[in-house]
Design an enzyme around this catalytic site. Structure first.
Site, mmCIF file in Angstrom:
data_model
loop_
_atom_site.group_PDB
_atom_site.id
_atom_site.type_symbol
_atom_site.label_atom_id
_atom_site.label_comp_id
_atom_site.label_asym_id
_atom_site.label_seq_id
_atom_site.Cartn_x
_atom_site.Cartn_y
_atom_site.Cartn_z
ATOM 1 N N ARG A 199 47.339 50.086 47.985
ATOM 2 C CA ARG A 199 47.823 48.598 48.676
ATOM 3 C C ARG A 199 49.055 48.321 47.538
ATOM 4 O O ARG A 199 49.526 48.561 46.241
ATOM 5 C CB ARG A 199 47.140 47.718 48.534
ATOM 6 C CG ARG A 199 45.675 47.669 48.801
ATOM 7 C CD ARG A 199 45.780 46.143 49.244
ATOM 8 N NE ARG A 199 44.253 46.209 50.940
ATOM 9 C CZ ARG A 199 42.792 46.404 50.241
ATOM 10 N NH1 ARG A 199 42.514 46.737 49.101
ATOM 11 N NH2 ARG A 199 42.167 46.549 51.447
ATOM 12 N N ASP A 256 35.700 46.832 50.738
ATOM 13 C CA ASP A 256 36.703 47.316 51.468
ATOM 14 C C ASP A 256 37.094 47.764 52.720
ATOM 15 O O ASP A 256 37.952 48.799 53.291
ATOM 16 C CB ASP A 256 37.560 48.221 50.691
ATOM 17 C CG ASP A 256 39.375 47.906 50.388
ATOM 18 O OD1 ASP A 256 39.614 46.737 51.222
ATOM 19 O OD2 ASP A 256 39.483 48.333 49.722
ATOM 20 N N MET A 306 43.727 53.812 56.786
ATOM 21 C CA MET A 306 43.232 53.650 55.307
ATOM 22 C C MET A 306 43.597 53.028 54.721
ATOM 23 O O MET A 306 45.225 52.843 54.955
ATOM 24 C CB MET A 306 43.043 55.094 54.378
ATOM 25 C CG MET A 306 42.501 56.318 55.115
ATOM 26 S SD MET A 306 41.786 57.501 53.910
ATOM 27 C CE MET A 306 40.529 56.798 53.289
ATOM 28 N N CYS A 307 43.284 51.644 54.695
ATOM 29 C CA CYS A 307 43.365 50.810 53.506
ATOM 30 C C CYS A 307 43.287 50.963 52.404
ATOM 31 O O CYS A 307 41.998 50.043 52.684
ATOM 32 C CB CYS A 307 44.034 49.175 54.177
ATOM 33 S SG CYS A 307 44.648 48.338 53.211
ATOM 34 N N LEU A 308 42.635 51.207 51.476
ATOM 35 C CA LEU A 308 42.153 51.498 50.246
ATOM 36 C C LEU A 308 42.631 50.915 48.545
ATOM 37 O O LEU A 308 44.008 51.438 48.448
ATOM 38 C CB LEU A 308 41.361 52.603 49.842
ATOM 39 C CG LEU A 308 40.666 53.485 50.842
ATOM 40 C CD1 LEU A 308 39.950 54.383 50.396
ATOM 41 C CD2 LEU A 308 39.595 52.539 50.412
#
Length: 157
Positions: free
Chosen positions: A97, A125, A91-93
């Site tokens: 970051r 996103d 997950m890159c939320l």
């Protein structure tokens, strides 16, 4: 391993997450000797296509925590725009970051954010753009596939 300020803070946050966990979430350490690796079980929220599912997640804290964000991955496959479809489940939320993470942020807020995106994906996103497109343009198909994946991969306890 010396007890750094980060380790104390992590222990305190772990206590908060175990004693008063967010709804539908259970937290435990992978290994009691290592506060930087957490196993999380998250129930699919009732108002989402993931209802009835039990998802395993792994939370990893960097040694620089709280100055660097944790990483969180789905160990259980999930059909979702914000989670990669590969075996990493990354997950890159927003708040995860490094340029958006703030030291006052807490792990409980991260867990709540993950739970909230199961209810309301953040399609701006997206990690999986195809899934995001489907969510936007063919919601019924998205819901059907998300339910099928939940039944197939996340129905065990």
């Amino acid at each position: 391993m010396g007890s750094s300020g980060g380790g104390k803070r992590i222990a305190r946050e772990l206590g908060e997450c175990t004693n008063d966990p967010p709804e539908g979430i259970r937290v435990q350490l992978v290994d009691d000797a290592d506060v930087y690796r957490w196993d999380i079980t998250m129930d699919g929220p009732e108002q989402s296509p993931y209802a009835g599912g039990h998802f395993k997640l792994q939370l990893r804290l960097p040694t620089e925590y709280p100055f660097k964000p944790p990483t969180i991955n789905f160990a259980t496959k999930i059909y979702h725009p914000n989670v990669s479809n590969d075996d990493k489940g990354s997950m890159c939320l927003g708040m995860l970051r490094s340029d958006q993470w703030k030291p006052p942020n807490k792990i409980v807020a991260v867990l709540n954010m993950v739970r909230n995106i199961l209810i309301e994906p953040n399609i701006d996103d997206a990690v999986e753009t195809g899934v995001a497109e489907q969510y936007k343009n063919a919601r019924d198909e998205f819901v059907k596939t998300a339910r099928e994946w939940t039944a197939k991969y996340a129905s065990g306890k």
